[in-house]
Write a protein that holds these residues in place. Sequence first.
Motif: not given
Length: 119
Positions: A3-19
Amino acid sequence: MVIGNICVEDPNLPIEIRKLVGDVMENAAKFSFNEVFGPLNRFDLLGKGKRLVSATRKYDKLLEQLMKKYEDNFDMLINSTGDEEQKDVMIILMEAYKDTNSELKLTRMHIKKLFLVSS
């Protein structure tokens, strides 16, 4: 990458999904045979079922918001990532989801489960 294109806006998103995926997997793995198939299975005495349902709902809500962002910005994302190598996995999945002529119809639930299993 996924989800790299949206993570530019919100870098915490992958961390939240992984959690959230970790919470779902952790709670799902805690069930014993007796808790699922035993005589007391409908009572959820230890609260594991509630925690699993809660984590699953949070995950579903977060992925739904993410998919909505991709849908809202779909044209912009496609135009900015015209090169096939620049597309992230979510763009490819959303293209397949929107393709009405597809041989295999991809649903939102399929996309959510794919991210849950692959994380």
